[in-house]
Write a protein that holds these residues in place. Structure first.
Motif, PDB file in Angstrom:
ATOM      1  N   ASP A 163      -0.617   1.202   1.230  1.00  0.00           N
ATOM      2  CA  ASP A 163      -1.498   0.803   0.120  1.00  0.00           C
ATOM      3  C   ASP A 163      -2.581  -0.133   0.633  1.00  0.00           C
ATOM      4  O   ASP A 163      -2.303  -1.008   1.449  1.00  0.00           O
ATOM      5  N   SER A 192      -2.627   5.157  -0.609  1.00  0.00           N
ATOM      6  CA  SER A 192      -2.780   4.697  -1.995  1.00  0.00           C
ATOM      7  C   SER A 192      -3.840   3.601  -1.989  1.00  0.00           C
ATOM      8  O   SER A 192      -3.684   2.591  -1.295  1.00  0.00           O
ATOM      9  N   TYR A 194      -6.079   1.168  -4.375  1.00  0.00           N
ATOM     10  CA  TYR A 194      -6.168   0.617  -5.725  1.00  0.00           C
ATOM     11  C   TYR A 194      -7.330  -0.355  -5.843  1.00  0.00           C
ATOM     12  O   TYR A 194      -7.535  -1.172  -4.952  1.00  0.00           O
ATOM     13  N   SER A 243      -5.546   6.950  -7.947  1.00  0.00           N
ATOM     14  CA  SER A 243      -5.563   6.017  -6.816  1.00  0.00           C
ATOM     15  C   SER A 243      -4.874   6.564  -5.571  1.00  0.00           C
ATOM     16  O   SER A 243      -4.563   5.800  -4.654  1.00  0.00           O
TER      17      SER A 243
END
Length: 388
Positions: A163, A192, A194, A243
Motif C-alpha cells: 500500500d 493498493s 489510496y 484504489s
C-alpha cells in the motif's frame, strides 16, 4: 457469469492490536501493554467452530488476516487458525491466504514463519517511500525497512501487495509521480494506492481543523488520481477497483469477495460478515473491544453482537455500493441472480441518464452499470443521486 455460490465462502480474521496508533487511522485497532495471545488464539478457534456449525462445510476461497497488525501474531496463532479452518471447511485448490504486515524489521523476520504456516500472499503497509513522510504519518518503519520488507516478502510469498498513500501533506504531483514509478519497479503484481483522507475522530482531523495540516486541494488530488491510473495502466497494472491496481490474474481474490457481494465470515474483535443461510443473507458483527469480545467468546463460544437479516432493498444498495467500486462495475444478470429483482428497480433513471450525459457513468455496455474514470472518484456523490 457470476452468481452467488451458496457452497463457497471467504474468511476474514481480525487481529485488533497495533504497536502504536497511526494519526490517520480510524480502524478498529488498539494499543495494549500486554496481550494474552494464547487466550486470543483460542477464542478465534471458538468463533471458527461456531460459524462452521452455522454455515456448514463450505469451500473456502480465501482467508484474510487483517487488523490492527496481524504480523504481530506468532506463527503458532496463524497456523492454528489456518489448521482449524481446514478441519472445519474444505479449501479451494487455489486458496488465497493473505496476511497484512507492517514492514518493520521485527515483523519482516517472521515472513519465513508465516509462509511455512500456510500464508501464500502478504500485503505490506508501506504508505510512503520517504522518511519524512513516514514520520509524519506516524509509521514505525523507515524507507530502508520498507525496501527490505518488499524484497523479503517476494522471497517468501508467491504473491504480494503493498500500500501507498498519496495526496499527502505538501506532496506535489511530480513527487508522487517519481514515487509511483519507483514503486512499480519493485511491485510484484499488485499495488493498493489510496488518497489520504482525513477521517473524523482521528488526530489528523483535529490538526486539519486547526489549520496545522495542509493536504493537496481537490484539483491537485484529481490530477494525481488521473496520473496514477495512466502510469499504472501503461506499466501493465490497470485499475480494477477505485484504489487497486493489478497485473492479469493478480487481483486480490479476497477483496473481490466484498466487491462482488459474495459471502464471507468475519472472525475476531469487531469483524464484519455477510452470510447466506437458507436463502436469507445476514449482516454479522463481532464485539468490537478486544476485552469485551474475549469475555463474550469465553461465555458463549462466540462474540457475535449483530446478526441481522438484510431485506432486498438493503442488499441491493450494498451490492450497488460495492460493485460500482470495480472498474468492471455490476453485471445486470449477476445482480438479478443475487437480489432477485432487476438493477433498474433500485436506480433513479433520470439521475442516471444525466450522469451518463455528463460522462460520469459509462454507456459502453448495456449489460453492465459502471462508472467512468471521471466518475469513480465521485462514487459517494453518485450513489447519493442514483439510489432510488
Amino acid at each position: 457469469m457470476h452468481a452467488l455460490n451458496p457452497n463457497t465462502v471467504s474468511i476474514y480474521v481480525h487481529w485488533p492490536f497495533c504497536l502504536s496508533k497511526c494519526p490517520y487511522c480510524d480502524f478498529n485497532s488498539h494499543v495494549r501493554e500486554k496481550i494474552n495471545e494464547g487466550e486470543m488464539a483460542n477464542a478465534l478457534l471458538s468463533e471458527i467452530d461456531h460459524y462452521a456449525e452455522l454455515v456448514g462445510k463450505r469451500q473456502v476461497k480465501s482467508i484474510f488476516f487483517g487488523g490492527g497488525t496481524p504480523s504481530l501474531m506468532s506463527k503458532r496463532t496463524v497456523e492454528g487458525v489456518i489448521n482449524r479452518l481446514s478441519q472445519r471447511f474444505d479449501f479451494d485448490d487455489n486458496i488465497e491466504i493473505t496476511l497484512e504486515a507492517n514492514p518493520t524489521s521485527v515483523e519482516a523476520k517472521k515472513f519465513a514463519d508465516f509462509s511455512s504456516a500456510g500464508v501464500n500472499r502478504v500485503s505490506l503497509g508501506i504508505q510512503a517511500l520517504n522518511d519524512a513522510d513516514l514520520k509524519a504519518l506516524g509509521r514505525e518503519h523507515s524507507v530502508h525497512d520498507a525496501l527490505d520488507a518488499i524484497e523479503l516478502s517476494q522471497k517468501y510469498f508467491k504473491r504480494s501487495n503493498f500500500d501507498l498513500i498519496y495526496a499527502r501533506m505538501g506532496q506535489t504531483v511530480s513527487a508522487w509521480q517519481s514515487e509511483l514509478e519507483q514503486a512499480l519497479k519493485m511491485a510484484n503484481g499488485h499495488l493498493s494506492l489510496y488518497q489520504l483522507t482525513i477521517e473524523a475522530g482521528t488526530p489528523f482531523y483535529g490538526q486539519w481543523r486547526n489549520g496545522d495540516l495542509s493536504i493537496p486541494n481537490e484539483d491537485i488530488s484529481a490530477e494525481m488520481y488521473e496520473l496514477t491510473n495512466d502510469i499504472c495502466g501503461n506499466a501493465g497494472y490497470p485499475i480494477y477497483e477505485i484504489s487497486n491496481y493489478a497485473q492479469t490474474d493478480e487481483q486480490s481474490r479476497h477483496n473481490l469477495t466484498y466487491w462482488k457481494y459474495d459471502d464471507y465470515i468475519g472472525i475476531g474483535a469487531g469483524a464484519h460478515g455477510r452470510i447466506t443461510r437458507e436463502g436469507k443473507t445476514y449482516a454479522t458483527m463481532q464485539n468490537k473491544k478486544p476485552e469485551t469480545w474475549l469475555k463474550a467468546v469465553k461465555m458463549n463460544g462466540h462474540a457475535t453482537k449483530v446478526m441481522d437479516p438484510l431485506d432486498t432493498k438493503m442488499m441491493a444498495e450494498e451490492m450497488i455500493m460495492m460493485g460500482l467500486r470495480l472498474s468492471d462495475g455490476i453485471d445486470h444478470d449477476d445482480f438479478k441472480n443475487r437480489i432477485g429483482l432487476s438493477l433498474d428497480e433500485f436506480i433513479e433513471v433520470e439521475a442516471l441518464d444525466l450522469l451518463k450525459s455528463q460522462g460520469f457513468v459509462s454507456t459502453s455496455s448495456l449489460d453492465r452499470l459502471q462508472l467512468t474514470e471521471k466518475g469513480r472518484p465521485l462514487l459517494n456523490q453518485i450513489l447519493g443521486q442514483i439510489l432510488a
